[in-house]
Design an enzyme around this catalytic site. Structure first.
Site, PDB file in Angstrom:
ATOM      1  N   ASN A 149       6.936 -18.661   1.666  1.00 31.49           N
ATOM      2  CA  ASN A 149       6.250 -19.705   0.895  1.00 31.49           C
ATOM      3  C   ASN A 149       7.126 -20.358  -0.183  1.00 31.49           C
ATOM      4  OD1 ASN A 149       3.002 -18.051   1.022  1.00 31.49           O
ATOM      5  ND2 ASN A 149       3.750 -19.750   2.274  1.00 31.49           N
ATOM      6  N   ASP A 153      -6.087 -17.922   3.795  1.00 32.36           N
ATOM      7  CA  ASP A 153      -5.430 -19.140   4.284  1.00 32.36           C
ATOM      8  C   ASP A 153      -6.423 -20.303   4.346  1.00 32.36           C
ATOM      9  OD1 ASP A 153      -3.338 -20.665   5.196  1.00 32.36           O
ATOM     10  OD2 ASP A 153      -3.434 -19.965   7.270  1.00 32.36           O
TER      11      ASP A 153
END
Ligand code: IPE
Ligand code: IPE
Ligand code: MG
Length: 246
Positions: free
Chosen positions: A69, A21
């Site tokens: 996502n 991330d």
């Protein structure tokens, strides 16, 4: 002594999983578009994959995209897919040289056909590699995986393939995307966020968690060694007392 030399090779985690991330923030810090962060994130993927194989980690699972996502801006999603195709094309050599088998977990049928074809090709070419399995979690969501597992098992119960009394943890394990993998020992998340976001919820039941502020494109081999060293200094009790472990 380097941090790598401090590692106890006999106490390595068998399965490391990483929530990669911070690509977007990394790019933003440099006044660049998020896409630039994703491009640089692929370098960390290569570095960490190689480092794990060199150390003797048997399983590495990387969270590359989640079921959530898909909600990102269309252009970003397209770029992620394009990068995935080019990485697969470019990295096949690295995978072969390092004797690494590629595997995927997740709803891969949601991916564009072109990506699916490329994935299938690399999985096929690397299927006999034995040093390490690299699992790419693509369009992966743990709840989706568990739902899918429950559905598959219920169909088997309905068709008398399995009786409901026989359902135990191993039956569940056999129906997960991760069916051939051991439980996660160490879960790493970069970028300072401290949440699990629908990643391997069943498989991390006894994992050690390691959170770091480093953004994924900045995450290097030494950061990985640090995480493993931290893992090795923890006492994993699995419900027992400290004394019982001695
Ligand atoms: C992780 O970085 C990469 C993927 C989702 C593929 P992000 O894109 O989430 O970057 P941040 O968290 O916005 O910085
Ligand atoms: C982290 O996910 C990147 C992945 C590897 C999927 P996100 O960046 O989408 O997670 P949150 O929701 O912002 O925490
Ligand atoms: Mg993020």
């Amino acid at each position: 002594m380097s941090i790598k030399e401090e590692l106890n090779i006999d106490k390595l985690p068998k399965h490391i999983s990483i929530i990669m991330d911070g690509n977007g923030r990394w790019a933003k810090q440099q006044g660049k578009l998020r896409v630039f962060g994703h491009e640089n994130g692929t370098k960390s993927v290569r570095e960490i994959t190689e480092a794990c194989a060199e150390l003797g980690i048997e399983n590495l699972t990387l969270y590359a995209s989640s079921t959530e996502n898909w909600k990102r801006p269309k252009l970003e999603v397209q770029t992620l897919m394009r990068l995935l195709i080019s990485s697969l094309k470019n990295e096949i050599k690295t995978l072969q040289e390092n004797n690494i088998k590629l595997n995927t977990i997740g709803n891969t049928t949601d991916l564009p056909k072109k990506v699916q074809r490329e994935l299938f090709d690399v999985i096929e070419q690397t299927k006999n590699n034995t040093r390490m399995t690299l699992n790419l979690a693509l369009s992966y969501g743990s709840r989706d995986e568990l739902l899918n597992t429950i559905k598959q098992i219920s169909i088997k119960v309905k068709n008398n393939i399995i009786s409901h009394e026989k359902i135990d943890e191993s039956v569940i394990n056999e129906h997960l995307y991760t069916r051939n993998l051991p439980d996660v020992d160490l879960l790493i998340r970069t970028s300072g966020e401290q949440r699990i976001i629908n990643f391997l919820l069943w498989q991390i039941a006894y994992a050690e968690l390691f959170f770091t502020d480093i953004l994924w494109p900045d995450f290097t081999k030494n950061h990985l060694y640090e995480a493993i060293l931290c893992y090795q200094n923890r006492e994993r009790r699995f419900g027992k007392t400290s004394e019982q472990l001695k």
